[in-house]
Design a protein around this motif. Structure first.
Motif, PDB file in Angstrom:
ATOM      1  N   ASP A 120      61.352 -10.813  54.470  1.00  0.00           N
ATOM      2  CA  ASP A 120      62.055 -10.612  52.886  1.00  0.00           C
ATOM      3  C   ASP A 120      63.294 -11.199  52.043  1.00  0.00           C
ATOM      4  OD1 ASP A 120      63.920  -9.619  54.701  1.00  0.00           O
ATOM      5  OD2 ASP A 120      63.943  -7.354  53.840  1.00  0.00           O
ATOM      6  N   PRO A 124      58.877 -15.522  47.475  1.00  0.00           N
ATOM      7  CA  PRO A 124      58.214 -15.393  47.453  1.00  0.00           C
ATOM      8  C   PRO A 124      57.406 -17.378  47.366  1.00  0.00           C
ATOM      9  CG  PRO A 124      58.261 -14.424  45.603  1.00  0.00           C
ATOM     10  CD  PRO A 124      59.421 -14.971  46.098  1.00  0.00           C
ATOM     11  N   ASN A 125      56.311 -17.458  48.320  1.00  0.00           N
ATOM     12  CA  ASN A 125      56.197 -19.325  48.200  1.00  0.00           C
ATOM     13  C   ASN A 125      55.909 -19.450  47.071  1.00  0.00           C
ATOM     14  OD1 ASN A 125      56.015 -18.997  50.778  1.00  0.00           O
ATOM     15  ND2 ASN A 125      53.535 -19.159  50.702  1.00  0.00           N
TER      16      ASN A 125
END
Length: 162
Positions: A120, A124-125
């Motif tokens: 978190d 993100p990817n």
């Protein structure tokens, strides 16, 4: 001078020739690719586009490390304040590639309190910066392999900061 970034850039620039060489090279007829484990590994690596993604990622990290070494390695005299500045810049540069912006704001004061290994806290990817020319390579790699690649990238960043 030869640095990490230049080395990885050369591999990327010569990628088509490397793929061709390692896809067809057989050291000799009796000990071909099927029998020599080293050639099996090279053949598997150079016929897999994820390897090119890894080199792209490593080139970006290499560039940051090369800049750090260029700016800090040859400082003469007692210049701890300059080295401290170089280390801070290196941390900011690398953390900007995978940490969320709100987490990066805390990086200025040091990493000891940043839980960078927690997902978190990370981007993100699709937002992780692994460098160019990744966009064209992504189209040729399956989602499963991309997931494994991003897991490797996250591990790499965690090792750098660990």
């Amino acid at each position: 001078p030869l640095g990490l970034c230049k080395t990885f850039s050369n591999v990327i620039a010569n990628w088509p020739a490397l793929v061709k060489y390692f896809s067809s090279y057989v050291p000799n007829s009796e000990r071909g690719i099927k029998k020599v484990k080293r050639f099996q590994r090279l053949h598997a690596a150079f016929t897999n586009n994820v390897t090119l993604l890894r080199f792209t990622y490593l080139r970006g990290i290499g560039q940051a490390l090369d800049e750090f070494l260029d700016n800090s390695l040859f400082i003469e005299g007692p210049n701890v304040h300059k080295i401290n500045s170089c280390v801070s810049k290196l941390i900011k540069t690398i953390s900007s590639k995978f940490l969320r912006s709100e987490v990066r704001a805390d990086v200025v004061t040091g990493l000891s309190h940043v839980k960078y290994e927690e997902l978190d806290q990370q981007l993100p990817n699709d937002m992780i910066n692994i460098g160019a020319p990744a966009g064209t390579i992504f189209k040729e790699v399956s989602a499963l392999k991309l997931g494994a690649f991003y897991a490797d990238v996250r591990t790499g960043y965690n090792v750098l900061f660990g």
